[in-house]
Write a protein that holds these residues in place. Structure first.
Motif, PDB file in Angstrom:
ATOM      1  N   GLN A 115       0.829  -1.205   0.000  1.00 21.70           N
ATOM      2  CA  GLN A 115       0.000   0.000   0.000  1.00 21.70           C
ATOM      3  C   GLN A 115       0.863   1.254   0.000  1.00 21.70           C
ATOM      4  O   GLN A 115       0.526   2.252  -0.650  1.00 21.70           O
ATOM      5  CB  GLN A 115      -0.937  -0.003   1.216  1.00 21.70           C
ATOM      6  CG  GLN A 115      -1.962   1.121   1.237  1.00 21.70           C
ATOM      7  CD  GLN A 115      -2.963   1.016   0.103  1.00 21.70           C
ATOM      8  OE1 GLN A 115      -3.273  -0.079  -0.364  1.00 21.70           O
ATOM      9  NE2 GLN A 115      -3.485   2.153  -0.333  1.00 21.70           N
TER      10      GLN A 115
ATOM     11  N   TYR B  47     -14.956   9.694  -2.761  1.00 18.72           N
ATOM     12  CA  TYR B  47     -15.245   8.718  -3.811  1.00 18.72           C
ATOM     13  C   TYR B  47     -15.418   7.295  -3.284  1.00 18.72           C
ATOM     14  O   TYR B  47     -15.580   6.370  -4.068  1.00 18.72           O
ATOM     15  CB  TYR B  47     -14.128   8.744  -4.861  1.00 18.72           C
ATOM     16  CG  TYR B  47     -14.057  10.053  -5.623  1.00 18.72           C
ATOM     17  CD1 TYR B  47     -15.203  10.665  -6.108  1.00 18.72           C
ATOM     18  CD2 TYR B  47     -12.827  10.676  -5.846  1.00 18.72           C
ATOM     19  CE1 TYR B  47     -15.130  11.870  -6.799  1.00 18.72           C
ATOM     20  CE2 TYR B  47     -12.756  11.881  -6.541  1.00 18.72           C
ATOM     21  CZ  TYR B  47     -13.917  12.469  -7.008  1.00 18.72           C
ATOM     22  OH  TYR B  47     -13.847  13.667  -7.692  1.00 18.72           O
TER      23      TYR B  47
ATOM     24  N   VAL C 225     -13.198   5.439  -1.737  1.00 15.86           N
ATOM     25  CA  VAL C 225     -11.992   4.603  -1.749  1.00 15.86           C
ATOM     26  C   VAL C 225     -11.642   4.145  -0.345  1.00 15.86           C
ATOM     27  O   VAL C 225     -11.326   2.967  -0.118  1.00 15.86           O
ATOM     28  CB  VAL C 225     -10.814   5.378  -2.374  1.00 15.86           C
ATOM     29  CG1 VAL C 225      -9.530   4.560  -2.286  1.00 15.86           C
ATOM     30  CG2 VAL C 225     -11.120   5.724  -3.819  1.00 15.86           C
TER      31      VAL C 225
ATOM     32  N   GLU D 134     -10.304  10.781  -1.667  1.00 17.21           N
ATOM     33  CA  GLU D 134     -10.450   9.327  -1.532  1.00 17.21           C
ATOM     34  C   GLU D 134     -11.658   9.005  -0.656  1.00 17.21           C
ATOM     35  O   GLU D 134     -12.395   8.044  -0.913  1.00 17.21           O
ATOM     36  CB  GLU D 134      -9.187   8.729  -0.919  1.00 17.21           C
ATOM     37  CG  GLU D 134      -8.005   8.684  -1.875  1.00 17.21           C
ATOM     38  CD  GLU D 134      -6.764   8.146  -1.207  1.00 17.21           C
ATOM     39  OE1 GLU D 134      -6.809   7.896   0.023  1.00 17.21           O
ATOM     40  OE2 GLU D 134      -5.746   7.962  -1.892  1.00 17.21           O
TER      41      GLU D 134
ATOM     42  N   ARG E  86     -13.969   1.357   0.905  1.00 10.17           N
ATOM     43  CA  ARG E  86     -13.666   0.043   0.326  1.00 10.17           C
ATOM     44  C   ARG E  86     -12.380  -0.538   0.912  1.00 10.17           C
ATOM     45  O   ARG E  86     -12.302  -1.727   1.217  1.00 10.17           O
ATOM     46  CB  ARG E  86     -13.560   0.155  -1.193  1.00 10.17           C
ATOM     47  CG  ARG E  86     -14.905   0.424  -1.871  1.00 10.17           C
ATOM     48  CD  ARG E  86     -14.745   0.589  -3.370  1.00 10.17           C
ATOM     49  NE  ARG E  86     -16.024   0.718  -4.045  1.00 10.17           N
ATOM     50  CZ  ARG E  86     -16.702   1.850  -4.152  1.00 10.17           C
ATOM     51  NH1 ARG E  86     -16.212   2.960  -3.611  1.00 10.17           N
ATOM     52  NH2 ARG E  86     -17.868   1.890  -4.775  1.00 10.17           N
ATOM     53  N   LEU E  87     -11.369   0.317   1.054  1.00  9.66           N
ATOM     54  CA  LEU E  87     -10.126  -0.162   1.651  1.00  9.66           C
ATOM     55  C   LEU E  87     -10.329  -0.558   3.107  1.00  9.66           C
ATOM     56  O   LEU E  87      -9.708  -1.506   3.598  1.00  9.66           O
ATOM     57  CB  LEU E  87      -9.041   0.912   1.552  1.00  9.66           C
ATOM     58  CG  LEU E  87      -8.441   1.144   0.165  1.00  9.66           C
ATOM     59  CD1 LEU E  87      -7.487   2.330   0.193  1.00  9.66           C
ATOM     60  CD2 LEU E  87      -7.710  -0.100  -0.328  1.00  9.66           C
TER      61      LEU E  87
ATOM     62  N   GLU F 214       0.598   4.158  -2.759  1.00 13.08           N
ATOM     63  CA  GLU F 214       0.347   5.552  -2.369  1.00 13.08           C
ATOM     64  C   GLU F 214       1.442   6.466  -2.925  1.00 13.08           C
ATOM     65  O   GLU F 214       1.156   7.570  -3.410  1.00 13.08           O
ATOM     66  CB  GLU F 214       0.293   5.669  -0.842  1.00 13.08           C
ATOM     67  CG  GLU F 214      -0.831   4.912  -0.166  1.00 13.08           C
ATOM     68  CD  GLU F 214      -2.157   5.641  -0.196  1.00 13.08           C
ATOM     69  OE1 GLU F 214      -2.171   6.838  -0.563  1.00 13.08           O
ATOM     70  OE2 GLU F 214      -3.189   5.020   0.126  1.00 13.08           O
TER      71      GLU F 214
END
Length: 255
Positions: free
Chosen positions: A22, A95, A97, A92, A100-101, A26
């Motif tokens: 990750q 949207y 993100v 993030e 979900r992560l 990033e």
């Protein structure tokens, strides 16, 4: 051949491997973003070159670059750990993100750790570039590198906490506007380019408590004047780090 030799073994990777993957992702996303590169690399570099070569602001005795280089290093830390991280994380979150992560095998604390490591990697690249430019302009730093490292780590923690707090509590558009506004205000009033003694006495005391002022003044004390550990500036940064990271952990909303 025994049965089950090729049976898949599903499961999450070790946490360390997930954090490393990750972090790499990033960092790649940050370095591929033109707006982020403008903020984190181009602007600090241009400011360092411009104000070191053109006599616009009185930086006191000695070479201008000796005063400006520590301040621009502090600005680079703020641009990455605060402004860039706040904007990227805010969008993030908008949207989905982060949501979900957050539901993936990657723990939420590990995601924040990866973001922090990505910030540190980017800062290493920034500092290497800015240091090379400053040396080319005739910079002659002094002081203990360990003191510089401690200041940079505490400054990163302070700005990272404030950036995550903003990204986790405001809407993405508000974060974008507020982060850029704060960046501009602290660039002018944080002792980065303009010495704090140019401001009125009452304002100097208040501005000196800002994290950017503590970081730039601390770096300047060490790198320009060869001072030891600037305990006062370190204490200010430590307080901001504890307050910012604590508030971010308490109030951050993932969606």
């Amino acid at each position: 051949m025994s049965a089950g030799t090729y049976t898949p073994k599903p499961g999450a990777a070790p946490v360390g491997r997930m954090i490393a993957a990750q972090t790499a992702l990033e960092t790649k996303m940050l370095l591929r973003n033109g707006e982020q590169l403008l903020l984190t690399v181009v602007i600090p570099s241009l400011l360092l070159v411009l104000f070191s070569t053109v006599d616009i602001i009185d930086t006191g005795s000695g070479k201008s670059v000796d005063f400006l280089a520590p301040g621009v290093l502090a600005l680079a830390v703020m641009s990455t750990a605060f402004t860039g991280q706040a904007i990227a994380t805010g969008f993030e979150r908008r949207y989905g993100v982060l949501k979900r992560l957050g539901s993936s095998p990657l723990p939420r604390w590990a995601l924040m750790a990866a973001k922090t490591l990505s910030v540190l990697v980017t800062e290493v690249l920034q500092i290497a570039l800015l240091t090379a430019i400053a040396f080319g302009l005739g910079w002659s730093p002094d002081g203990n590198p360990l003191s510089v490292l401690l200041l940079l780590v505490l400054g990163t923690a302070a700005f990272s906490g404030l950036g995550l707090l903003m990204a986790g509590t405001l809407k993405a558009e508000a974060t974008l506007a507020a982060a850029n506004l704060v960046f501009l205000l602290l660039l002018v009033g944080g002792g980065v380019i303009v010495p704090l003694d140019k401001f009125p006495d009452g304002a100097q005391s208040a501005l000196g408590l800002l994290p950017i002022s503590a970081l730039s003044d601390g770096l300047r004390d060490v790198l320009q004047h060869g001072a030891g550990l600037p305990w006062g500036n370190l204490a200010i940064l430590a307080v901001w780090a504890v307050l910012g990271l604590g508030a971010a952990a308490r109030f951050f909303r993932w969606e």
